[in-house]
Design a protein around this motif. Structure first.
Motif, PDB file in Angstrom:
ATOM      1  N   ARG A   3       0.758  -1.190  -0.247  1.00 30.94           N
ATOM      2  CA  ARG A   3      -0.071   0.043   0.044  1.00 30.94           C
ATOM      3  C   ARG A   3       0.999   1.143   0.032  1.00 30.94           C
ATOM      4  NH1 ARG A   3      -4.797   2.252   1.699  1.00 30.94           N
ATOM      5  NH2 ARG A   3      -4.642   4.204   2.705  1.00 30.94           N
ATOM      6  N   VAL A   4       0.541   2.208  -0.815  1.00 31.64           N
ATOM      7  CA  VAL A   4       1.051   3.551  -0.840  1.00 31.64           C
ATOM      8  C   VAL A   4       0.339   4.611  -0.716  1.00 31.64           C
ATOM      9  CG1 VAL A   4       2.285   5.117  -2.297  1.00 31.64           C
ATOM     10  CG2 VAL A   4       2.759   2.571  -2.633  1.00 31.64           C
ATOM     11  N   ASP A   5       0.497   5.482   0.340  1.00 27.16           N
ATOM     12  CA  ASP A   5      -0.233   6.471   0.861  1.00 27.16           C
ATOM     13  C   ASP A   5      -0.277   7.595  -0.030  1.00 27.16           C
ATOM     14  OD1 ASP A   5      -1.103   5.034   2.955  1.00 27.16           O
ATOM     15  OD2 ASP A   5       0.356   5.783   4.391  1.00 27.16           O
ATOM     16  N   PRO A   6      -1.295   8.207  -0.344  1.00 27.86           N
ATOM     17  CA  PRO A   6      -1.415   9.508  -1.113  1.00 27.86           C
ATOM     18  C   PRO A   6      -0.336  10.538  -0.613  1.00 27.86           C
ATOM     19  CG  PRO A   6      -3.625   9.152  -0.559  1.00 27.86           C
ATOM     20  CD  PRO A   6      -2.838   8.114   0.574  1.00 27.86           C
ATOM     21  N   LEU A   7       0.507  11.218  -1.616  1.00 23.25           N
ATOM     22  CA  LEU A   7       1.227  12.134  -1.169  1.00 23.25           C
ATOM     23  C   LEU A   7       0.480  13.582  -0.868  1.00 23.25           C
ATOM     24  CD1 LEU A   7       4.225  13.374  -1.314  1.00 23.25           C
ATOM     25  CD2 LEU A   7       3.722  13.906  -3.521  1.00 23.25           C
ATOM     26  N   LEU A   8      -0.516  13.788  -1.575  1.00 23.93           N
ATOM     27  CA  LEU A   8      -1.400  14.988  -1.538  1.00 23.93           C
ATOM     28  C   LEU A   8      -2.845  14.499  -1.354  1.00 23.93           C
ATOM     29  CD1 LEU A   8      -1.577  18.193  -1.270  1.00 23.93           C
ATOM     30  CD2 LEU A   8      -1.951  18.040  -3.646  1.00 23.93           C
ATOM     31  N   ILE A   9      -3.686  15.218  -0.244  1.00 22.39           N
ATOM     32  CA  ILE A   9      -5.102  14.852  -0.203  1.00 22.39           C
ATOM     33  C   ILE A   9      -5.915  16.218  -0.116  1.00 22.39           C
ATOM     34  CG2 ILE A   9      -7.048  13.974   1.036  1.00 22.39           C
ATOM     35  CD1 ILE A   9      -5.164  11.788   2.189  1.00 22.39           C
ATOM     36  N   VAL A  10      -6.702  16.434  -1.241  1.00 22.35           N
ATOM     37  CA  VAL A  10      -7.750  17.734  -1.107  1.00 22.35           C
ATOM     38  C   VAL A  10      -9.092  17.245  -0.826  1.00 22.35           C
ATOM     39  CG1 VAL A  10      -8.885  19.612  -2.067  1.00 22.35           C
ATOM     40  CG2 VAL A  10      -6.181  19.109  -2.509  1.00 22.35           C
ATOM     41  N   ASP A  11      -9.555  17.515   0.453  1.00 25.18           N
ATOM     42  CA  ASP A  11     -10.702  16.893   1.034  1.00 25.18           C
ATOM     43  C   ASP A  11     -11.819  18.025   1.140  1.00 25.18           C
ATOM     44  OD1 ASP A  11     -12.509  14.991   1.936  1.00 25.18           O
ATOM     45  OD2 ASP A  11     -11.775  15.223   3.917  1.00 25.18           O
ATOM     46  N   GLN A  12     -12.709  17.980   0.287  1.00 21.94           N
ATOM     47  CA  GLN A  12     -13.878  18.853   0.139  1.00 21.94           C
ATOM     48  C   GLN A  12     -13.620  20.095   0.515  1.00 21.94           C
ATOM     49  OE1 GLN A  12     -17.661  17.649   0.271  1.00 21.94           O
ATOM     50  NE2 GLN A  12     -16.399  16.079  -0.331  1.00 21.94           N
ATOM     51  N   LEU A  13     -12.651  20.682  -0.336  1.00 27.83           N
ATOM     52  CA  LEU A  13     -12.073  22.079  -0.322  1.00 27.83           C
ATOM     53  C   LEU A  13     -13.013  23.319  -0.641  1.00 27.83           C
ATOM     54  CD1 LEU A  13      -9.633  23.756   0.305  1.00 27.83           C
ATOM     55  CD2 LEU A  13      -9.292  23.680  -2.144  1.00 27.83           C
ATOM     56  N   GLU A  14     -13.409  23.999   0.133  1.00 30.59           N
ATOM     57  CA  GLU A  14     -14.135  25.383  -0.172  1.00 30.59           C
ATOM     58  C   GLU A  14     -13.410  26.599  -0.072  1.00 30.59           C
ATOM     59  OE1 GLU A  14     -18.387  26.212   1.344  1.00 30.59           O
ATOM     60  OE2 GLU A  14     -17.312  27.220   2.371  1.00 30.59           O
ATOM     61  N   ILE A  15     -13.225  27.353  -0.806  1.00 30.76           N
ATOM     62  CA  ILE A  15     -12.597  28.607  -0.953  1.00 30.76           C
ATOM     63  C   ILE A  15     -13.609  29.775  -1.098  1.00 30.76           C
ATOM     64  CG2 ILE A  15     -10.626  30.006  -1.790  1.00 30.76           C
ATOM     65  CD1 ILE A  15      -9.328  27.495  -2.721  1.00 30.76           C
ATOM     66  N   SER A  16     -13.493  30.713  -0.317  1.00 32.45           N
ATOM     67  CA  SER A  16     -14.631  31.920  -0.394  1.00 32.45           C
ATOM     68  C   SER A  16     -13.877  33.165  -0.529  1.00 32.45           C
ATOM     69  CB  SER A  16     -15.393  31.718   0.947  1.00 32.45           C
ATOM     70  OG  SER A  16     -16.103  30.590   0.972  1.00 32.45           O
ATOM     71  N   SER A  17     -14.640  34.342  -0.846  1.00 35.81           N
ATOM     72  CA  SER A  17     -14.052  35.632  -0.869  1.00 35.81           C
ATOM     73  C   SER A  17     -14.067  36.105   0.717  1.00 35.81           C
ATOM     74  CB  SER A  17     -14.934  36.698  -1.966  1.00 35.81           C
ATOM     75  OG  SER A  17     -16.315  36.584  -1.291  1.00 35.81           O
ATOM     76  N   LYS A  18     -13.684  37.565   0.678  1.00 37.93           N
ATOM     77  CA  LYS A  18     -13.511  38.193   1.924  1.00 37.93           C
ATOM     78  C   LYS A  18     -15.255  38.303   2.667  1.00 37.93           C
ATOM     79  CE  LYS A  18     -11.356  41.866   4.229  1.00 37.93           C
ATOM     80  NZ  LYS A  18     -10.648  43.305   4.207  1.00 37.93           N
ATOM     81  N   ALA A  19     -16.261  38.536   1.517  1.00 35.04           N
ATOM     82  CA  ALA A  19     -17.494  38.419   1.981  1.00 35.04           C
ATOM     83  C   ALA A  19     -18.129  37.068   2.413  1.00 35.04           C
ATOM     84  CB  ALA A  19     -18.229  39.038   1.004  1.00 35.04           C
ATOM     85  N   LEU A  20     -17.240  36.019   2.373  1.00 38.28           N
ATOM     86  CA  LEU A  20     -17.806  34.664   2.393  1.00 38.28           C
ATOM     87  C   LEU A  20     -18.608  34.320   1.536  1.00 38.28           C
ATOM     88  CD1 LEU A  20     -18.197  34.620   6.551  1.00 38.28           C
ATOM     89  CD2 LEU A  20     -15.989  34.054   4.940  1.00 38.28           C
ATOM     90  N   ALA A  51      -4.569  25.522  -6.488  1.00 39.15           N
ATOM     91  CA  ALA A  51      -3.294  25.375  -6.663  1.00 39.15           C
ATOM     92  C   ALA A  51      -2.670  26.247  -5.432  1.00 39.15           C
ATOM     93  CB  ALA A  51      -2.555  25.644  -8.119  1.00 39.15           C
ATOM     94  N   ASN A  52      -2.856  27.410  -5.663  1.00 44.03           N
ATOM     95  CA  ASN A  52      -2.548  28.673  -4.514  1.00 44.03           C
ATOM     96  C   ASN A  52      -2.829  28.108  -3.256  1.00 44.03           C
ATOM     97  OD1 ASN A  52      -1.459  30.078  -6.578  1.00 44.03           O
ATOM     98  ND2 ASN A  52      -3.516  31.542  -6.814  1.00 44.03           N
ATOM     99  N   ALA A  53      -4.217  27.628  -2.850  1.00 41.97           N
ATOM    100  CA  ALA A  53      -4.415  27.183  -1.558  1.00 41.97           C
ATOM    101  C   ALA A  53      -3.521  25.988  -1.138  1.00 41.97           C
ATOM    102  CB  ALA A  53      -5.735  26.658  -1.444  1.00 41.97           C
ATOM    103  N   ASP A  60      -5.074  38.029  -1.138  1.00 39.13           N
ATOM    104  CA  ASP A  60      -5.857  38.712  -0.236  1.00 39.13           C
ATOM    105  C   ASP A  60      -7.276  38.823  -0.567  1.00 39.13           C
ATOM    106  OD1 ASP A  60      -3.511  39.123   1.422  1.00 39.13           O
ATOM    107  OD2 ASP A  60      -3.229  41.133   0.565  1.00 39.13           O
ATOM    108  N   GLY A  61      -8.095  38.492   0.475  1.00 38.25           N
ATOM    109  CA  GLY A  61      -9.687  38.606  -0.075  1.00 38.25           C
ATOM    110  C   GLY A  61      -9.912  37.014  -0.115  1.00 38.25           C
ATOM    111  N   CYS A  62      -9.377  36.200  -0.374  1.00 34.91           N
ATOM    112  CA  CYS A  62      -9.830  34.517  -0.375  1.00 34.91           C
ATOM    113  C   CYS A  62      -9.059  33.693   0.811  1.00 34.91           C
ATOM    114  CB  CYS A  62      -9.212  34.193  -1.757  1.00 34.91           C
ATOM    115  SG  CYS A  62      -9.603  34.996  -3.235  1.00 34.91           S
ATOM    116  N   GLU A  63      -9.864  32.891   1.135  1.00 34.40           N
ATOM    117  CA  GLU A  63      -9.441  32.162   2.332  1.00 34.40           C
ATOM    118  C   GLU A  63     -10.164  30.667   2.136  1.00 34.40           C
ATOM    119  OE1 GLU A  63     -11.232  32.883   6.124  1.00 34.40           O
ATOM    120  OE2 GLU A  63     -12.204  34.553   5.188  1.00 34.40           O
ATOM    121  N   VAL A  64      -9.589  29.615   2.787  1.00 38.01           N
ATOM    122  CA  VAL A  64     -10.272  28.534   2.653  1.00 38.01           C
ATOM    123  C   VAL A  64     -11.237  28.376   3.776  1.00 38.01           C
ATOM    124  CG1 VAL A  64      -9.767  26.078   3.244  1.00 38.01           C
ATOM    125  CG2 VAL A  64      -8.186  27.267   1.867  1.00 38.01           C
ATOM    126  N   THR A  65     -12.434  28.118   3.529  1.00 34.44           N
ATOM    127  CA  THR A  65     -13.657  28.110   4.447  1.00 34.44           C
ATOM    128  C   THR A  65     -14.257  26.717   4.938  1.00 34.44           C
ATOM    129  OG1 THR A  65     -15.126  28.841   2.602  1.00 34.44           O
ATOM    130  CG2 THR A  65     -14.166  31.001   4.241  1.00 34.44           C
TER     131      THR A  65
END
Length: 243
Positions: A3-20, A51-53, A60-65
Protein backbone atom coordinates in the motif's frame (compact mmCIF):
# COMPACT_ATOMS: atom_id res chain seq x y z
CA UNK A 1 0.68 -5.54 -3.04
CA UNK A 2 2.30 -2.85 -0.96
CA UNK A 3 0.00 0.00 0.00
CA UNK A 4 1.22 3.49 -0.92
CA UNK A 5 -0.37 6.45 0.84
CA UNK A 6 -1.37 9.58 -1.09
CA UNK A 7 1.20 12.35 -1.22
CA UNK A 8 -1.49 15.04 -1.40
CA UNK A 9 -5.13 14.91 -0.35
CA UNK A 10 -7.59 17.71 -1.04
CA UNK A 11 -10.77 16.90 0.88
CA UNK A 12 -14.05 18.80 0.35
CA UNK A 13 -12.17 22.05 -0.27
CA UNK A 14 -14.12 25.30 -0.20
CA UNK A 15 -12.57 28.68 -0.93
CA UNK A 16 -14.51 31.89 -0.37
CA UNK A 17 -14.13 35.60 -0.91
CA UNK A 18 -13.67 38.07 1.93
CA UNK A 19 -17.45 38.44 2.00
CA UNK A 20 -17.65 34.67 2.56
CA UNK A 21 -19.13 34.07 -0.88
CA UNK A 22 -17.95 30.60 -2.03
CA UNK A 23 -15.72 30.79 -5.11
CA UNK A 24 -15.49 26.99 -5.25
CA UNK A 25 -16.71 24.30 -2.90
CA UNK A 26 -16.70 20.60 -2.05
CA UNK A 27 -13.80 19.64 -4.30
CA UNK A 28 -11.75 16.54 -3.49
CA UNK A 29 -8.91 14.61 -5.13
CA UNK A 30 -5.73 12.71 -4.27
CA UNK A 31 -2.27 12.49 -5.82
CA UNK A 32 0.03 9.53 -5.27
CA UNK A 33 3.85 9.59 -5.41
CA UNK A 34 5.30 9.54 -8.92
CA UNK A 35 2.14 10.49 -10.79
CA UNK A 36 1.41 13.23 -13.26
CA UNK A 37 -2.18 14.22 -12.49
CA UNK A 38 -3.88 16.79 -14.71
CA UNK A 39 -6.54 19.05 -13.25
CA UNK A 40 -8.79 20.41 -15.98
CA UNK A 41 -11.87 22.57 -16.35
CA UNK A 42 -12.99 25.85 -17.87
CA UNK A 43 -11.47 29.17 -16.85
CA UNK A 44 -12.87 30.37 -13.55
CA UNK A 45 -13.78 26.97 -12.12
CA UNK A 46 -11.12 27.18 -9.40
CA UNK A 47 -8.07 25.34 -10.75
CA UNK A 48 -5.56 28.08 -9.88
CA UNK A 49 -7.35 28.80 -6.60
CA UNK A 50 -6.79 25.16 -5.65
CA UNK A 51 -3.10 25.32 -6.58
CA UNK A 52 -2.58 28.51 -4.58
CA UNK A 53 -4.39 27.05 -1.57
CA UNK A 54 -2.11 24.00 -1.59
CA UNK A 55 0.99 26.19 -1.24
CA UNK A 56 -0.51 28.90 0.99
CA UNK A 57 -0.55 31.64 -1.63
CA UNK A 58 -4.20 32.61 -1.85
CA UNK A 59 -4.67 36.27 -2.73
CA UNK A 60 -5.81 38.74 -0.08
CA UNK A 61 -9.57 38.50 0.18
CA UNK A 62 -9.66 34.75 -0.40
CA UNK A 63 -9.54 32.05 2.25
CA UNK A 64 -10.19 28.36 2.80
CA UNK A 65 -13.55 28.26 4.55
CA UNK A 66 -14.16 24.52 4.59
CA UNK A 67 -12.42 21.24 3.91
CA UNK A 68 -8.84 20.12 4.47
CA UNK A 69 -5.57 19.81 2.58
CA UNK A 70 -3.17 17.08 3.68
CA UNK A 71 0.43 16.72 2.54
CA UNK A 72 2.30 13.55 3.51
CA UNK A 73 -0.50 12.83 5.96
CA UNK A 74 -0.22 16.18 7.75
CA UNK A 75 -3.00 18.79 7.69
CA UNK A 76 -1.89 22.17 6.34
CA UNK A 77 -4.83 24.07 7.85
CA UNK A 78 -2.86 25.37 10.84
CA UNK A 79 0.23 26.46 8.91
CA UNK A 80 1.60 29.90 9.73
CA UNK A 81 3.57 31.93 7.17
CA UNK A 82 6.91 30.46 8.26
CA UNK A 83 5.54 26.92 7.81
CA UNK A 84 4.22 27.81 4.34
CA UNK A 85 7.60 29.23 3.35
CA UNK A 86 9.33 26.06 4.52
CA UNK A 87 6.86 23.91 2.59
CA UNK A 88 7.43 25.91 -0.61
CA UNK A 89 11.21 25.80 -0.15
CA UNK A 90 11.58 22.14 0.77
CA UNK A 91 8.63 20.22 -0.64
CA UNK A 92 6.25 21.86 -3.13
CA UNK A 93 7.17 24.17 -6.01
CA UNK A 94 4.60 26.20 -7.95
CA UNK A 95 5.30 27.06 -11.59
CA UNK A 96 3.04 30.04 -12.16
CA UNK A 97 0.84 30.66 -15.17
CA UNK A 98 2.47 33.83 -16.50
CA UNK A 99 6.21 33.31 -16.84
CA UNK A 100 7.18 36.93 -17.42
CA UNK A 101 5.58 38.03 -14.15
CA UNK A 102 7.54 35.32 -12.33
CA UNK A 103 10.91 36.83 -13.21
CA UNK A 104 12.33 40.23 -12.35
CA UNK A 105 12.94 42.06 -15.67
CA UNK A 106 15.68 44.19 -14.10
CA UNK A 107 17.82 41.30 -12.86
CA UNK A 108 19.87 38.84 -14.88
CA UNK A 109 18.80 35.22 -15.12
CA UNK A 110 22.00 34.25 -13.30
CA UNK A 111 21.25 36.47 -10.30
CA UNK A 112 17.69 35.19 -10.01
CA UNK A 113 18.68 31.53 -10.34
CA UNK A 114 21.40 31.94 -7.71
CA UNK A 115 18.95 33.56 -5.31
CA UNK A 116 16.57 30.62 -5.70
CA UNK A 117 19.36 28.07 -5.32
CA UNK A 118 20.54 29.70 -2.07
CA UNK A 119 17.13 29.05 -0.51
CA UNK A 120 18.02 25.38 -0.48
CA UNK A 121 21.79 25.14 -0.30
CA UNK A 122 24.98 27.18 -0.50
CA UNK A 123 27.39 25.26 -2.76
CA UNK A 124 30.86 26.52 -3.62
CA UNK A 125 30.95 29.15 -6.37
CA UNK A 126 32.38 26.85 -9.04
CA UNK A 127 29.97 24.06 -8.15
CA UNK A 128 26.90 26.27 -8.18
CA UNK A 129 27.72 27.74 -11.59
CA UNK A 130 28.23 24.27 -13.02
CA UNK A 131 24.93 23.25 -11.45
CA UNK A 132 23.09 26.20 -12.99
CA UNK A 133 24.53 25.41 -16.41
CA UNK A 134 23.47 21.80 -16.03
CA UNK A 135 19.95 22.82 -15.00
CA UNK A 136 19.59 25.03 -18.05
CA UNK A 137 20.81 22.21 -20.30
CA UNK A 138 18.23 19.90 -18.69
CA UNK A 139 15.44 22.27 -19.70
CA UNK A 140 16.69 22.47 -23.28
CA UNK A 141 19.17 25.37 -23.53
CA UNK A 142 22.24 24.58 -25.62
CA UNK A 143 24.05 27.80 -24.65
CA UNK A 144 23.52 28.23 -20.89
CA UNK A 145 26.14 30.98 -20.56
CA UNK A 146 24.16 33.26 -22.87
CA UNK A 147 20.95 32.57 -20.95
CA UNK A 148 22.60 33.25 -17.58
CA UNK A 149 23.82 36.64 -18.74
CA UNK A 150 20.46 37.61 -20.27
CA UNK A 151 17.59 39.58 -18.78
CA UNK A 152 14.02 38.24 -18.99
CA UNK A 153 12.86 41.02 -21.34
CA UNK A 154 15.45 39.78 -23.86
CA UNK A 155 13.93 36.29 -23.93
CA UNK A 156 10.73 34.77 -25.27
CA UNK A 157 7.85 33.65 -23.06
CA UNK A 158 8.73 30.01 -23.68
CA UNK A 159 12.35 30.59 -22.67
CA UNK A 160 11.28 32.37 -19.49
CA UNK A 161 8.96 29.48 -18.68
CA UNK A 162 11.83 27.00 -19.00
CA UNK A 163 14.04 29.20 -16.81
CA UNK A 164 11.36 29.23 -14.12
CA UNK A 165 11.11 25.46 -14.43
CA UNK A 166 14.88 25.15 -13.93
CA UNK A 167 14.60 27.36 -10.84
CA UNK A 168 11.86 25.14 -9.43
CA UNK A 169 13.95 22.01 -10.08
CA UNK A 170 16.89 23.60 -8.24
CA UNK A 171 14.78 23.46 -5.07
CA UNK A 172 14.53 19.66 -5.52
CA UNK A 173 10.79 19.53 -4.79
CA UNK A 174 8.81 16.38 -4.13
CA UNK A 175 5.68 17.87 -5.74
CA UNK A 176 5.70 20.28 -8.67
CA UNK A 177 2.50 22.18 -9.45
CA UNK A 178 2.50 23.58 -12.99
CA UNK A 179 -0.35 26.06 -13.42
CA UNK A 180 -1.28 26.43 -17.12
CA UNK A 181 2.41 26.22 -18.12
CA UNK A 182 1.70 26.30 -21.87
CA UNK A 183 -0.74 29.25 -21.99
CA UNK A 184 1.58 31.75 -23.72
CA UNK A 185 3.25 29.23 -26.04
CA UNK A 186 2.61 28.28 -29.65
CA UNK A 187 1.57 24.74 -30.54
CA UNK A 188 5.09 23.39 -31.11
CA UNK A 189 6.48 24.83 -27.89
CA UNK A 190 3.46 23.58 -25.92
CA UNK A 191 4.32 20.04 -26.94
CA UNK A 192 8.00 20.58 -26.13
CA UNK A 193 7.26 21.92 -22.64
CA UNK A 194 4.90 19.07 -21.79
CA UNK A 195 7.46 16.53 -23.03
CA UNK A 196 10.08 18.31 -20.90
CA UNK A 197 7.88 18.04 -17.80
CA UNK A 198 7.48 14.31 -18.45
CA UNK A 199 11.23 13.92 -18.87
CA UNK A 200 12.00 15.82 -15.66
CA UNK A 201 9.40 13.80 -13.79
CA UNK A 202 11.15 10.59 -14.78
CA UNK A 203 14.69 11.86 -14.16
CA UNK A 204 14.01 13.55 -10.81
CA UNK A 205 11.29 11.28 -9.45
CA UNK A 206 8.84 14.17 -9.34
CA UNK A 207 5.14 14.06 -8.62
CA UNK A 208 3.38 16.63 -10.81
CA UNK A 209 0.01 18.35 -10.61
CA UNK A 210 -0.54 19.77 -14.09
CA UNK A 211 -3.28 22.40 -14.33
CA UNK A 212 -4.67 22.95 -17.81
CA UNK A 213 -7.89 23.55 -19.71
CA UNK A 214 -6.45 21.74 -22.76
CA UNK A 215 -7.55 18.13 -22.14
CA UNK A 216 -6.69 16.92 -25.62
CA UNK A 217 -3.10 18.14 -25.51
CA UNK A 218 -2.26 16.92 -22.01
CA UNK A 219 -3.86 13.48 -22.46
CA UNK A 220 -0.62 12.07 -23.86
CA UNK A 221 1.38 13.16 -20.81
CA UNK A 222 -0.84 12.71 -17.74
CA UNK A 223 -1.36 9.46 -15.87
CA UNK A 224 -4.78 10.68 -14.71
CA UNK A 225 -7.06 13.52 -15.72
CA UNK A 226 -9.55 14.99 -13.26
CA UNK A 227 -12.32 17.26 -14.54
CA UNK A 228 -12.84 19.89 -11.85
CA UNK A 229 -16.28 20.94 -13.10
CA UNK A 230 -17.61 17.39 -13.42
CA UNK A 231 -15.90 16.41 -10.13
CA UNK A 232 -14.73 13.14 -11.67
CA UNK A 233 -11.75 11.41 -13.14
CA UNK A 234 -12.23 11.40 -16.90
CA UNK A 235 -9.30 9.30 -18.00
CA UNK A 236 -6.78 6.93 -16.50
CA UNK A 237 -3.73 5.80 -18.44
CA UNK A 238 -1.93 3.99 -15.66
CA UNK A 239 -1.60 4.45 -11.93
CA UNK A 240 1.91 4.03 -10.55
CA UNK A 241 0.75 3.43 -7.03
CA UNK A 242 -1.12 0.26 -8.02
CA UNK A 243 2.05 -1.37 -8.70
Amino acid sequence: MKRVDPLLIVDQLEISSKALVPLMKKFSFQIFPGEIVALTGASGCGKSLTANAVVGLLEDGCEVTNGRIYYKGQSLSQNDEKSWQTLRRDEISLLIQHSLSGLNPLQSVKKQMLRTLKQKTEPAKKERMNYLRDLLRQVGFSNPERILSSYPFQLSGGMCQRILLAMMISLQPTLLIADEPTTALDSVNKEKLLALLKKLQQEHGLTILLISHDVERISAFADRIIDMEAREEVRTCFLNYKG
